[in-house]
Design a protein around this motif. Structure first.
Motif: not given
Length: 349
Positions: A136-138, A196-198, A239-242
């Motif tokens: 997520f950071e990237l 990530a959700v926020a 997509t990554a979050r899901e």
């Protein structure tokens, strides 16, 4: 309809990070999402214990009627068995998702590898990280970089320049906020998924698509390329979050099933103990002074599987509700909010 791009600020109107200054909001967020589910379940069980003691002190309930308490103990045993059976069914449903054929497993692996390859190309790194937090950071770092590039390539006085700068400022603020949150998290903790959700990627994707459709022809080649890559990165983030949200919720529900089995046995034994305490013909085998405390404590233990169910359902339901948007579709937004007001045939004009 006339566009209101220059009249309204570009606000996401979504749940953002770092804005929870209200004590009530922080307590609510801890109870619903951020707090350990074991701690939340323990608080619920303790609240049940205190509630029964308080009701007894007020004279609303009593623990001296053998028949009533015995029937209650029988009902609690049946209810606990039903809850454990339900949890086993949930666990079987989760396990059923893990049973796939070799072809399906290969397709899933290919999809994941292609997704990671797309991020590596856009972020310009040899390979994307394996850790969800660093992953997520990237993405966020790449989003922030493209937003900065877009802002530098667009003159604020040009056509659409003001709204584009408002948009990029908002993206940069959100990126910095989620980066600060992710830097304080550890691998495997819920805070990474919570951050990530926020992150309101659905609104950013909607705004970016609108800006591209309206102002792309007036943008320079550098700005147009930065905007296109920004859109691709936001899509990758969603997509990554899901993906990670689904993986985490599977682990969460599996953990819930495991803990419910652990609590189910003591809960059934506690309900049986309540029945045995009142099994003597002479009345309860415990002194009347201690009876309310012991029975209330046993009831709290019996209710512990239900407390676990409540604590886990609160988190999973909250996370699911906050990620109901699909791409740029934002169902929780007010239809009249936001700076984009369009009508059919506007591009022809």
């Amino acid at each position: 309809m006339a566009s209101s791009d220059s009249d309204e600020s570009l606000e996401s109107h979504g749940s953002e990070i770092g804005h929870q200054t209200n004590v009530f909001v922080r307590v609510r967020e801890w109870f619903l999402v951020k707090g350990s589910r074991l701690y939340v379940a323990t608080i619920i069980s303790l609240a049940i214990f205190v509630l029964f003691l308080l009701l007894n002190e007020l004279g609303i309930i009593a623990f001296v009627n053998d028949d009533s308490v015995t029937r209650l103990a029988g009902g609690m045993i049946a209810g606990t068995f039903s809850l454990v059976t339900l949890v086993v069914s949930i666990n079987q449903l989760i396990l059923s998702q893990e049973f796939v054929t070799a072809d399906t497993a290969r397709e899933q692996l290919t999809g994941v590898m292609e997704f990671r390859s797309d991020l590596s190309a856009l972020a310009q790194v040899p390979a994307s990280p394996a850790s969800p937090t660093r992953f997520f950071e990237l993405i966020v770092e790449a989003i922030n970089d493209r937003a900065t590039t877009l802002a530098d390539a667009v003159d604020a006085e040009s056509d659409g320049g003001e709204i584009i700068h408002q948009f990029t400022d908002r993206v940069e603020q959100s990126s910095e906020q989620i980066n600060n949150t992710l830097e304080q998290t550890k691998f495997g903790t819920f805070e990474a998924v919570s951050a990530a959700v926020a992150y309101n990627g659905a609104w950013q994707l909607y705004a970016a698509r609108h800006i591209q459709g309206r102002y792309d022809e007036s943008l320079s080649e550098e700005a147009s390329e930065a905007l296109e890559e920004l859109i691709s990165l936001i899509e990758l983030f969603i997509t990554a979050r899901e993906h990670f949200k689904t993986t985490y919720l599977q682990r969460e529900l599996t953990r819930f099933s495991q803990l419910t089995i652990y609590c189910g046995v003591p809960a059934i034994l506690s309900a049986m103990t309540i029945g045995f305490i009142y099994a003597d013909f002479a009345g309860p085998t415990v002194h009347a002074v201690y009876l309310p405390y012991i029975i209330s404590a046993l009831i709290a233990v019996v209710a512990s599987p239900l407390a676990l169910l409540v604590s886990y359902i609160l988190r999973t339901a909250t996370v699911t509700r906050r990620t109901t948007s699909i791409g740029p579709m934002v169902p929780q937004k007010d239809p009249d909010s936001g700076p984009f007001d369009v009508s059919a045939g506007e591009n022809q004009e």
